[in-house]
Design an enzyme around this catalytic site. Structure first.
Site, PDB file in Angstrom:
ATOM      1  N   LYS A 111     -11.556  10.257   9.154  1.00  0.00           N
ATOM      2  CA  LYS A 111     -12.425   9.182   9.627  1.00  0.00           C
ATOM      3  C   LYS A 111     -13.869   9.324   9.180  1.00  0.00           C
ATOM      4  CE  LYS A 111      -9.746   7.475  13.496  1.00  0.00           C
ATOM      5  NZ  LYS A 111      -9.695   7.136  14.920  1.00  0.00           N
ATOM      6  N   LYS A 192       5.534   3.143   7.783  1.00  0.00           N
ATOM      7  CA  LYS A 192       5.582   2.851   9.218  1.00  0.00           C
ATOM      8  C   LYS A 192       4.820   1.581   9.556  1.00  0.00           C
ATOM      9  CE  LYS A 192       4.731   6.165  12.346  1.00  0.00           C
ATOM     10  NZ  LYS A 192       4.320   7.482  12.892  1.00  0.00           N
ATOM     11  N   LYS A 195      -0.871  -1.102  12.779  1.00  0.00           N
ATOM     12  CA  LYS A 195      -1.747  -2.248  12.954  1.00  0.00           C
ATOM     13  C   LYS A 195      -2.832  -2.291  11.877  1.00  0.00           C
ATOM     14  CE  LYS A 195      -4.469  -4.586  16.283  1.00  0.00           C
ATOM     15  NZ  LYS A 195      -5.633  -4.235  17.079  1.00  0.00           N
TER      16      LYS A 195
END
Ligand code: TRP
Length: 327
Positions: A111, A192, A195
């Site tokens: 991140k 997978k 979102k």
């Protein structure tokens, strides 16, 4: 009953992968464990999130979890920021964990990579997560594989704290479902459902409208050999549909494969089964949304229950580390 705790970010619409991979197991755990489930709004502050958005997503996540079957009579469901001990214990643990440990966290590395400004909170995120876990004396922490390293840190930190200050914190263990539904993207069945990465057409939401479920399943990518057979390697698209159908009807993918010869029939059956599986969730969601006051009361109750355990653990830790106990 052993104590379990898990947390979920208030990141908005849950998709089918979240439901089948996590939330459904949480609901099942309620009757066999002393289960605590936490909506981690403080963790969400490490992202750039609009205040009004954060507030509404936190509430919506509570609605979703209740609709998905978490029952405040059988588990403790609460919002992280409602229990101030999370932040308090987090500081004690920041004074236990090391820069080296936090620098090795892969989620932090991912991140923060390439950013020229990284918030301190993103760095200490895993310590707050340790506090979430350790406050409740959780023995097991049901999480996805991506959270294994954070739970491992909670173990290390608890062991170190206990070694230095005496037996205070319960040492937790990650519990990662071995089997269970691996829900793949309908358009890219080799990866997978997610979102952040998936296209809307590849993703099924937990609260998806029935017509949308039918539309998306009909458009799901399959292959050209035309045989209904479970083989995730060679036939990822068809196998994903079989897995979804199996989960929704309670069979195994191999068993359900035997009942269909054409992809079209498999798709209709899968769509119908998913619509039926999700129908009660949608119905409960509507009932709950009509009475927000009741949901706030449930969250207040959850926070009060959580606080009982959290304040006892924090008190123990504060005492052990040498903070002067107020009279
Ligand atoms: N970091 C977790 C995630 O992104 C969420 C989380 C926060 C959590 N606190 C937790 C998970 C405590 C398990 C236990 O999914």
């Amino acid at each position: 009953m052993s104590r379990v705790l898990s947390g979920i970010q208030p990141s908005g619409d849950l998709h089918l992968g979240n439901y089948l991979g996590a939330i459904r197991n949480w609901a099942a755990d309620q009757d066999i464990h002393d289960a605590f489930y936490c909506i981690v709004d403080l963790h969400a502050l490490t992202l750039d999130i609009d205040p009004a958005e954060l507030r509404s997503r936190t509430f919506e996540t509570a609605l979703d979890l209740l609709a998905a079957g978490l029952d405040p009579q059988r588990c403790t469901l609460f919002v992280q920021s409602h229990v101030t001990e999370h932040v308090q214990l987090s500081w004690l643990l920041e004074c236990t964990a090391t820069m080296g440990e936090l620098s090795r966290m892969t989620q932090f590395k991912d991140k923060s990579a390439g950013k020229d400004s990284v918030r301190v909170g993103l760095f200490t995120y895993p310590v707050l997560q340790c506090a979430d876990i350790l406050l409740y004396d959780a023995e097991r922490v049901p999480v996805g594989d991506d959270q294994r390293q954070h739970v491992e840190l909670a173990r290390e930190v608890a062991i170190r704290f206990n070694y230095r200050f005496g037996d205070t914190l319960v040492v937790p263990e990650a519990s990662i479902p071995k089997v269970g539904a691996r829900v793949m993207d309908l358009q890219h069945p080799e990866r997978k459902m997610s979102k952040s990465i998936s296209s809307p057409l590849g993703t099924l939401l937990m609260l998806e409208e029935p017509e949308e479920i039918v539309r998306k399943v009909k458009k799901a990518v399959t292959d050209t050999d035309g045989e209904v057979r479970y083989d995730p390697e060679a036939k990822p698209g068809v196998s994903n549909l079989l897995e979804l159908l199996a989960v929704a009807t309670g069979g195994t993918p191999d068993q359900v494969a035997g009942s269909y010869e054409r992809y079209g029939d498999l798709k209709s059956a899968t769509a119908d089964a998913l619509v039926e599986m999700l129908r009660p969730i949608r119905e409960r969601r509507d009932v709950l949304a009509a009475d927000p006051g009741a949901v706030f009361r449930l969250l207040a109750l959850g926070a009060a229950k959580a606080r009982e355990t959290a304040s006892a653990t924090y008190g123990r830790a504060a005492e052990a580390i040498g903070l002067l106990t107020p009279e």
